[in-house]
Enzyme design. Structure first.
Site, PDB file in Angstrom:
ATOM      1  N   ILE A 638       0.783  -1.243  -0.018  1.00 20.20           N
ATOM      2  CA  ILE A 638      -0.059  -0.037  -0.135  1.00 20.20           C
ATOM      3  C   ILE A 638       0.911   1.391   0.115  1.00 20.20           C
ATOM      4  O   ILE A 638       1.761   1.480   0.901  1.00 20.20           O
ATOM      5  CB  ILE A 638      -0.915   0.085   1.132  1.00 20.20           C
ATOM      6  N   PRO A 641      -1.782   4.737   2.643  1.00 18.98           N
ATOM      7  CA  PRO A 641      -3.096   3.868   3.218  1.00 18.98           C
ATOM      8  C   PRO A 641      -4.211   5.159   3.660  1.00 18.98           C
ATOM      9  O   PRO A 641      -5.344   4.474   3.343  1.00 18.98           O
ATOM     10  CB  PRO A 641      -2.411   3.791   4.989  1.00 18.98           C
ATOM     11  N   GLY A 713      -8.732   0.180  -6.888  1.00 17.51           N
ATOM     12  CA  GLY A 713      -9.835   0.545  -7.362  1.00 17.51           C
ATOM     13  C   GLY A 713     -11.124  -0.111  -7.594  1.00 17.51           C
ATOM     14  O   GLY A 713     -12.355   0.226  -7.254  1.00 17.51           O
ATOM     15  N   GLU A 714     -10.918  -1.480  -7.614  1.00 15.39           N
ATOM     16  CA  GLU A 714     -12.141  -2.147  -7.939  1.00 15.39           C
ATOM     17  C   GLU A 714     -12.578  -3.200  -6.823  1.00 15.39           C
ATOM     18  O   GLU A 714     -13.705  -3.498  -6.527  1.00 15.39           O
ATOM     19  CB  GLU A 714     -11.929  -3.062  -9.223  1.00 15.39           C
TER      20      GLU A 714
END
Ligand code: FES
Ligand code: FES
Lengths: 748, 169
Positions: A638, A641, A713-714
């Site tokens: 990541i 965050p 994103g998904e």
């Protein structure tokens, strides 16, 4: 030497475009007003299929301020060949060409464009354009279309056919436990808050600047160039700010074509903005029907999966999605098969909407899994763990990483899953039934060849750039962090640039590959700057760094510092001055490399998530509230965050919409979506959204992409509606197999 | 609308009104059918105020009129002669952000940013109303502003932070 804490990869830097967005300075596509600009207002067609027999625009032309009305009868010539109108992401078929001829392919198709000096005049005149039609019989009834489902002869590029293993039919016949269910998902519209818009600036030298709401400036540029036969070098597309995409801006929509048509016809600047109603006349998530048949041993071990699905498309293009593969990949089961086809209707072509295929196919599959867990009298989480697959069960390949087990564990812990009552209707608070549900999410960890540039000025300011887009995903911020991390400059010294077709080549933003791909390219460009800086430092008198190589130094606060002797350092400015450089520039392309390609064939690369949902259902009224969601995500590294969490929140909210609210309803008689506005198409509002807890599971994965990033994103939307539906069953004892689960479905 | 009324040149219909926009007094000729939203965006170049539906269904166009939050797309400019209008461009004082603007940045209360000006103006109005005290009340009373990016929990956190400080006029 003073050192500041490094705000690099992994730190929760606030969005670098934050100030522009909270002060109203960020300009979106419709917020440019070139000199002498004409306002274009689209006239939408009234029938679903047939032809235009006549257009009477006399009254409209009489409205003061109206300059021209463009129709198929007077439009300028555009490219003849079908393929000249194809965009990078177009599915097989014949791309829709606005105002091309008299044929009507779907309801709401643009039939004229009114151009006027003011918005109000254009809007009013548009109501006065009289169009006569000859209607033909249409079908916009998905159930009817499914009866004629078919597999397109030419497949969409990214389509993955389901692979069969074992003998599922035989296994089903023998299975002591069997469930067979049919699921349905309604059409959804993306509805980004910004409506699709284009402002074209017609320059005196014949070049054209296009401010477009698109997720890919270079895709729009290539499309316009080929459709209008204008050299790409004359077209510059800008989209530095995009008011939400969710897939609706992947392909160029008809507004940009109309704006270009009008601009070339008038040789003037033009702006075209769709109305919210018109936002329901183009791309949408296809309707889906999915039949899942599962067989299992008495102990709950899966022995057979048959996963069949159909999604809707138009008559003129075959939009395909990967719907049935997810369940086959995710569960250990010796016998499994999938079957997928499309069903054509007289609508605009469906298209990618947040996690296309997976948001549909994984979500509905997870509802079937819940039914089998019930049949096997197992806790639904225990059932998933019992049938857990370490490898990609469909392709027989290992994953570069899969920390789904950890996601289940951490999510369950945070949620308090251990307290769950096995039977439905056992938990209650006042007049509300309480239910808990779980589901799995899965998406691809994609990487796409991307270039980025970097330029260091003598004063120590750095600019990093790529033609990609930040559709709210935080790409500007991620680029800044990676540059900070690589060159040790504070974020205030860095400017990230995106959304300009003149910048280094980048693919359309979508599919969650942005951070991984743009990030990798930015890192490479900055590394290249670093190497050049070190070389320049060698010119400094007395060579303070000696013969240090790139691995022997660090880049801290605008200085190159020896790792072994921190007293030895050269400032960027001194290095550049010594080498006689005013600036240092680099451009690099991240490809994933040869080893990446080989590994791509041998390993599967995916993100996973575990979603836990709590619902409260008013027993009398059937009103459902989603009171708690825990989404535990395994998505590699990541970078930020803070923005990462927001990505997941956004996906979860859209998933709640899918579960309870979102549905574009078809009037099959008129062949038109009925609830084409934000009052009747309900997207979740603030009051619909309660506590959402996002957990990122530790999942180091140096192999998946150069930065170990998988994209976010998904994944937040995938499975979320399944967890909510499963929780509704747990609350009420009722299986509703058609999304969204509206009150009427719970009441009957 | 009766089309015959439009047969004469449009500027015949312009009516001059006075508005105070972000502290600046303006005399503006407006046609009776121009909404405050279009006046701000097209005539005044104040594009911070957004259009998301033009039908009062999304809240993107929220501005403060005499301190109250209003959907500017549903407001005919001509009907607000003499009003005080505050838009997102007028929330900060010079370089000093309004506490809500800062809280929105700190809490990552937006993604694409398109609903943000409306959310901010709505939140300023909400605080002035003084009705919302709890998280649930903030959620309810901020529900006229849709955020398709789904930043709601962060928006609520940001509003609650400023509400807790009570530092806003
Ligand atoms: S634009 Fe005014 S409420 Fe949507
Ligand atoms: S931030 Fe994109 S709509 Fe709210």
């Amino acid at each position: 030497m003073a050192t500041t804490a490094r705000i690099g990869i992994g730190s929760p830097l606030s969005r670098v475009d934050g100030i522009a967005k909270v002060t109203g300075q960020a300009r979106y596509a419709a917020e440019h007003k070139p000199k002498d600009m004409l306002y274009g207002f689209i006239v939408s067609g009234a029938i679903a299929k047939g032809r235009i027999t006549g257009i009477d625009d006399r009254k409209a032309r009489g409205v003061p301020g109206v300059v021209e009305i463009v129709t198929h009868e007077n439009r300028p010539r555009t490219a003849w060949l079908d393929r000249s109108h194809q965009d990078q992401l177009g599915p097989p078929g014949s791309t829709f060409r606005p105002l091309y001829d008299d044929k009507i392919l779907f309801s709401g198709q643009p039939v004229a464009l009114v151009l006027a000096d003011t918005f109000e005049a254009a809007r009013h005149a548009a109501t006065l354009v009289n169009v006569a039609y000859e209607a033909e019989a249409h079908n916009t009834d998905f159930d009817k279309a499914v009866a004629e489902r078919y597999m397109p002869s030419k497949k969409r590029d990214n389509y993955i056919a389901p692979k069969k293993r074992g003998d599922p039919e035989k296994a089903l016949a023998k299975a002591p436990l069997k469930v067979e269910s049919q699921f349905h998902l309604a059409v959804e519209h993306h509805n980004p808050m910004e409506m699709h818009a284009t402002t074209i600036e017609w320059m005196d030298d014949g070049s054209i600047t296009v401010h477009d709401k698109t997720q890919g400036s270079q895709n729009t540029q290539a499309y316009l160039s080929s459709a209008f036969g204008i050299s790409a070098s004359k077209i510059r597309v800008l989209n530095p700010y995009i008011g939400g995409g969710f897939g609706s801006g992947l392909r160029p929509q008809y507004h940009v074509y109309l704006a270009m048509l009008a601009a070339t016809m008038m040789e003037r600047s033009v702006r075209v903005v769709m109305t919210r109603q018109q936002m329901f006349t183009h791309v949408h998530r296809p309707a889906a029907e999915q039949r899942v048949t599962l067989g299992a041993e008495m102990d709950g071990r899966l022995t057979a999966i048959v996963n069949e699905a159909t999604t809707s498309t138009s008559r003129y293009e075959d939009n395909m999605e990967n719907v049935v593969t997810w369940g086959l990949m995710n569960y250990a089961c010796p016998n499994a098969s999938g079957d997928y086809a499309v069903a054509a209707m007289d609508t605009a072509t469906s298209g990618d909407m947040r996690a296309p295929g997976a948001a549909t196919g994984m979500t509905l599959f997870e509802m079937a899994i819940d039914e089998m867990a019930e049949a096997a009298r197992l806790d639904p989480l225990a059932f998933r763990l019992l049938n857990y697959s370490e490898d990609d069960a469909m392709n027989g390949t290992p994953f570069t990483s899969k920390a789904l087990r950890e996601a289940f564990a951490e999510g369950a812990e945070a949620f308090g899953w251990a307290e769950r009552k096995a039977e439905p209707r056992q938990m209650r608070e006042g007049r509300e039934l309480v239910g808990w549900g779980v589901a799995t999410g899965m998406w691809d960890a994609l990487f796409s060849k991307t270039s980025a540039g970097a330029k260091l000025s003598a004063n120590g300011d750095l600019e990093v750039s790529s033609a990609g887009s930040d559709i709210g995903t935080g790409t500007y911020t991620v680029m800044t962090q990676i540059a900070t991390d690589t060159l040790g400059l504070s974020p205030e010294r860095i400017t990230a640039r995106l959304g300009d077709s003149d910048l280094p080549t980048s693919p359309v933003e979508g599919g969650s590959w942005g951070a991984a791909s743009t990030g990798a390219a930015v890192q490479m460009a900055c590394q290249s700057i670093a190497a050049k800086l070190l070389k320049a430092a060698g010119k400094v008198d007395g060579k303070p760094l000696g013969s240090a190589g790139i691995d022997d130094v660090e880049f801290v606060d605008g200085h190159i510092v020896s790792k072994t002797n921190p007293a030895a350092s050269v400032s960027f400015t001194d290095a550049m001055r010594a080498a006689g450089l005013n600036s240092i520039e680099a451009e690099e392309t991240a490809t994933g490399g040869i080893s990446g390609m080989i590994s791509q064939m041998r390993k599967s690369r995916n993100t996973h998530s575990a979603i836990f949902a709590e619902v409260k259902v008013d027993e009398e009224l059937g009103v459902v509230r989603v009171t708690r969601i825990v989404c535990a995500v395994a998505a590699g590294r990541i970078i930020n965050p803070k923005t990462a969490r927001s990505q997941i929140l956004g996906g979860v909210v859209m998933g709640i919409g899918m579960a309870l609210h979102e549905e574009t309803m078809m009037d099959t008689k008129l062949g038109r979506f009925m609830n084409h506005n934000l009052a009747e198409y309900h997207v979740p509002a603030n009051a619909d959204i309660d506590a959402i807890d996002v957990i990122f599971v530790d999942e180091p994965d140096p192999e998946v992409t150069p930065l170990g990033v998988k994209g976010l994103g998904e994944i937040g939307i995938v499975g979320t509606a399944g967890a909510v539906a499963n929780a509704i069953w747990h609350a009420t004892g009722k299986r509703v197999r058609s999304l969204p689960i509206t009150i009427d479905k719970l009441q009957d | 609308m009766d089309t015959a009324t439009l047969d004469t040149p449009a500027d015949t219909y312009a009516i001059t009104i006075g508005l105070t926009i972000n502290g600046q007094q303006r005399r503006l000729p407006v046609e009776p059918w121009t909404t405050l939203l279009d006046l701000l965006r097209e005539q005044e170049g104040l594009t911070g105020t957004k259009k998301g539906c033009d039908h009062g269904q999304c809240g993107a166009c929220t501005v403060l009129i005499d301190g109250k939050r209003v959907n500017s797309c549903l407001t005919l400019a001509v009907s607000r002669d003499g009003a005080d209008v505050r838009t997102v461009e007028g929330l900060a004082e010079g370089d000093r952000l309004h506490p809500l603007q800062q809280a929105f940045i700190d809490h990552d209360a937006f993604q694409c940013g398109y609903c943000t000006p409306g959310q901010l103006c709505s939140a300023v109005g909400l605080l002035a109303e003084g009705k919302a005290k709890s998280r649930d009340e903030v959620r309810e009373m901020m529900s006229g502003n849709i955020c398709r990016c789904g930043a709601y929990t962060n928006i609520t956190d940001a509003v609650l932070e400023v509400l807790g400080e009570g530092s806003v006029k």
